[in-house]
Scaffold this active site. Structure first.
Site, PDB file in Angstrom:
ATOM      1  N   HIS A  52       0.835  -1.197   0.000  1.00 62.86           N
ATOM      2  CA  HIS A  52       0.000   0.000   0.000  1.00 62.86           C
ATOM      3  C   HIS A  52       0.874   1.253   0.000  1.00 62.86           C
ATOM      4  O   HIS A  52       2.040   1.220   0.410  1.00 62.86           O
ATOM      5  CB  HIS A  52      -0.902   0.019   1.233  1.00 62.86           C
ATOM      6  N   GLU A  54       0.906   3.827   1.930  1.00 60.16           N
ATOM      7  CA  GLU A  54       1.434   4.184   3.247  1.00 60.16           C
ATOM      8  C   GLU A  54       2.652   3.341   3.607  1.00 60.16           C
ATOM      9  O   GLU A  54       3.634   3.859   4.160  1.00 60.16           O
ATOM     10  CB  GLU A  54       0.366   3.975   4.338  1.00 60.16           C
TER      11      GLU A  54
END
Length: 143
Positions: A52, A54
């Site tokens: 992801h 993040e």
């Protein structure tokens, strides 16, 4: 610089993800008013469900600073983090989280609102319409 400025940089990352046929989520990490890391979803390219935006940005920021704790940093991300990413944000002890669009289906605030470090400050809704529209448009074209 403002939260809107840094969220716009995260949106640029999300647009890069969309151009790679990835779910358009982008992130930047800011430390002392400077972007030290960028990331966007790479789950399709890497065939890795943990890739992801993040996670990419947190890893890059930790490498840049030479340490795993990011307590003096702010993570800007276009979509509310999932539970996995919220856990990573908590373990990294990020000082601040700023996100654009809420994610009522998969967002951490629904399933694990205590996952972040207790000292992490959260700001939501920054450029929420632009962030949400990017994701909605992506899925509209997929269907």
């Amino acid at each position: 610089m403002t939260d809107e400025y840094y969220m716009q940089r995260a949106l640029e990352q999300a647009q890069d993800a969309a151009g790679r046929d990835e779910i358009p989520v982008g992130a930047v990490v800011v430390c002392r008013d400077r972007i030290i890391a960028r990331g966007h979803n790479l789950t399709e390219l890497l065939n890795d469900v943990t890739a992801h935006a993040e996670m990419q940005a947190i890893t890059a920021a930790a490498n840049h600073l030479g340490g795993k704790y990011l307590n003096e940093c702010t993570l800007y991300v276009t979509l509310e983090p999932c539970v996995m990413c919220a856990g990573a944000i908590g373990w990294a002890q990020l000082g601040r989280l700023v996100y654009g669009a809420s994610d009522p289906k998969r967002g951490y605030s629904r399933y694990a609102p205590q996952a972040l470090h207790p000292k992490t400050q959260v700001t939501s809704g920054v450029l929420a319409e632009s962030c949400g529209a990017l994701v909605r448009d992506f899925f509209r074209h997929k269907r």
